[in-house]
Design a protein around this motif. Sequence first.
Motif, mmCIF file in Angstrom:
data_model
loop_
_atom_site.group_PDB
_atom_site.id
_atom_site.type_symbol
_atom_site.label_atom_id
_atom_site.label_comp_id
_atom_site.label_asym_id
_atom_site.label_seq_id
_atom_site.Cartn_x
_atom_site.Cartn_y
_atom_site.Cartn_z
ATOM 1 N N LEU A 21 32.395 40.374 34.840
ATOM 2 C CA LEU A 21 32.272 40.456 36.302
ATOM 3 C C LEU A 21 30.883 40.016 36.737
ATOM 4 O O LEU A 21 29.920 40.207 35.992
ATOM 5 N N PRO A 22 30.755 39.458 37.956
ATOM 6 C CA PRO A 22 31.823 39.182 38.904
ATOM 7 C C PRO A 22 32.569 37.896 38.563
ATOM 8 O O PRO A 22 32.050 37.035 37.871
ATOM 9 N N ILE A 23 33.798 37.790 39.068
ATOM 10 C CA ILE A 23 34.599 36.573 38.926
ATOM 11 C C ILE A 23 34.452 35.772 40.215
ATOM 12 O O ILE A 23 34.788 36.257 41.300
ATOM 13 N N THR A 24 33.938 34.556 40.105
ATOM 14 C CA THR A 24 33.681 33.720 41.279
ATOM 15 C C THR A 24 34.023 32.275 40.959
ATOM 16 O O THR A 24 34.324 31.928 39.822
ATOM 17 N N ASP A 32 32.328 39.533 47.163
ATOM 18 C CA ASP A 32 32.985 40.710 47.722
ATOM 19 C C ASP A 32 33.158 41.709 46.575
ATOM 20 O O ASP A 32 34.093 41.600 45.781
ATOM 21 N N PHE A 33 32.259 42.680 46.478
ATOM 22 C CA PHE A 33 32.315 43.587 45.343
ATOM 23 C C PHE A 33 33.420 44.628 45.477
ATOM 24 O O PHE A 33 33.821 45.222 44.469
ATOM 25 N N MET A 242 33.174 33.400 26.701
ATOM 26 C CA MET A 242 33.805 32.090 26.846
ATOM 27 C C MET A 242 34.319 31.900 28.274
ATOM 28 O O MET A 242 35.026 32.751 28.818
ATOM 29 N N ARG A 243 33.957 30.792 28.871
ATOM 30 C CA ARG A 243 34.439 30.466 30.212
ATOM 31 C C ARG A 243 35.893 30.010 30.134
ATOM 32 O O ARG A 243 36.295 29.304 29.205
ATOM 33 N N LEU A 285 36.127 36.899 28.659
ATOM 34 C CA LEU A 285 36.475 35.714 29.433
ATOM 35 C C LEU A 285 35.666 35.680 30.724
ATOM 36 O O LEU A 285 35.721 36.614 31.530
ATOM 37 N N ASN A 286 34.914 34.599 30.892
ATOM 38 C CA ASN A 286 34.250 34.319 32.166
ATOM 39 C C ASN A 286 35.234 33.496 32.996
ATOM 40 O O ASN A 286 35.259 32.272 32.918
ATOM 41 N N ILE A 287 36.070 34.175 33.750
ATOM 42 C CA ILE A 287 37.158 33.514 34.465
ATOM 43 C C ILE A 287 36.617 32.802 35.697
ATOM 44 O O ILE A 287 35.857 33.381 36.482
ATOM 45 N N THR A 288 37.017 31.554 35.858
ATOM 46 C CA THR A 288 36.674 30.821 37.071
ATOM 47 C C THR A 288 37.896 30.762 37.970
ATOM 48 O O THR A 288 39.021 30.535 37.510
ATOM 49 N N SER A 289 37.679 31.009 39.252
ATOM 50 C CA SER A 289 38.788 31.056 40.205
ATOM 51 C C SER A 289 38.818 29.821 41.087
ATOM 52 O O SER A 289 39.237 29.881 42.246
ATOM 53 N N GLU A 290 38.367 28.690 40.553
ATOM 54 C CA GLU A 290 38.337 27.461 41.353
ATOM 55 C C GLU A 290 39.743 26.971 41.684
ATOM 56 O O GLU A 290 40.014 26.537 42.799
#
Length: 311
Positions: A21-24, A32-33, A242-243, A285-290
């Motif tokens: 976190l955060p996921i952006t 937005d926390f 890992m992204r 996991l470093n999740i990207t929300s693109e």
Amino acid sequence: MTSSIANAVFAPGKLSIGMTLPITDDEQGVVDFSEQIALAQLADRLGFRALWVRDVPLNSIDYPDPVGHLDPWVLLGALASNTEHIALISGAIVLTLRHPLHVAKGAISVATLAKERFILGVGSGDRPPEYAAFGRDPDNRRDLYRRHWETLAAAVTVPSRVIPDNVPEGAPEFYLLPRPNASIPLLAVGSGGQSVDWIARHSLGWMTYHREPPAQRGRHSMWRAAVDRAASGDFRAFGVAMRLDLGEDPDEPAADIPLGYRTGRRGLITVLRDMRESGTHHVTLNITSERRPARDIIEEVAADVLPEFHR
């Protein structure tokens, strides 16, 4: 390793999955926390093993990360109060820029709120200008990290001991309250300027960032050799941040992106299987929300990926 929460995250021959976190998305600077807490609760309910929180003391236009991170202790406290099962891990407290007794106080506080679900990951930071801002000399990073680790380890290990910087005549003997019920696991995130042998002797494991598979296998071989030399017969974990850019097409092949992969879920499973076979015990996991909402990605990973690894 005696901590039950550490055993839930790091176990021989197994691979567990967490998220950071955060996921952006790449352009998002204001987070937005409230939504981040909701995503953390979702990950907790769906069986992710760990939530990782970064320590980013200062921001600059010269830094690649534009995100306004909360102070890690504030966010960890909120997560401790809003989750029930998932491990909380600092990834990582910048030990060289904080006094180790303050770090110990924060760690014991979070572990108390989280009912011993906290793993204390520490690092030395990788931004020399921040050292100047805090009045530290980056050339002293290695020695400072070791000294701070010693003080911190004494304070968060049961029985807890306070090692003062100075002891003037007549000084009282200090202790930390609340007293920890169990030792807080200490995890090296990055090298902190130390040798892998030092890390193997002092840490429950070594957390590093994603590299190409051949380079990561070499990294892991170096780690295993260090563990055999410095802690022969003991388990020491190896983890990777890992992204992940997860596409809607489950058959989208895995393609390299900086620090990770763009892939569909079947490609992700293959990547994670290979990592498990090569000796990795945990991936955050470093999740990207693109391309997709973070909630959709979390739910898909939980439904179709976690069962492969969290049996």
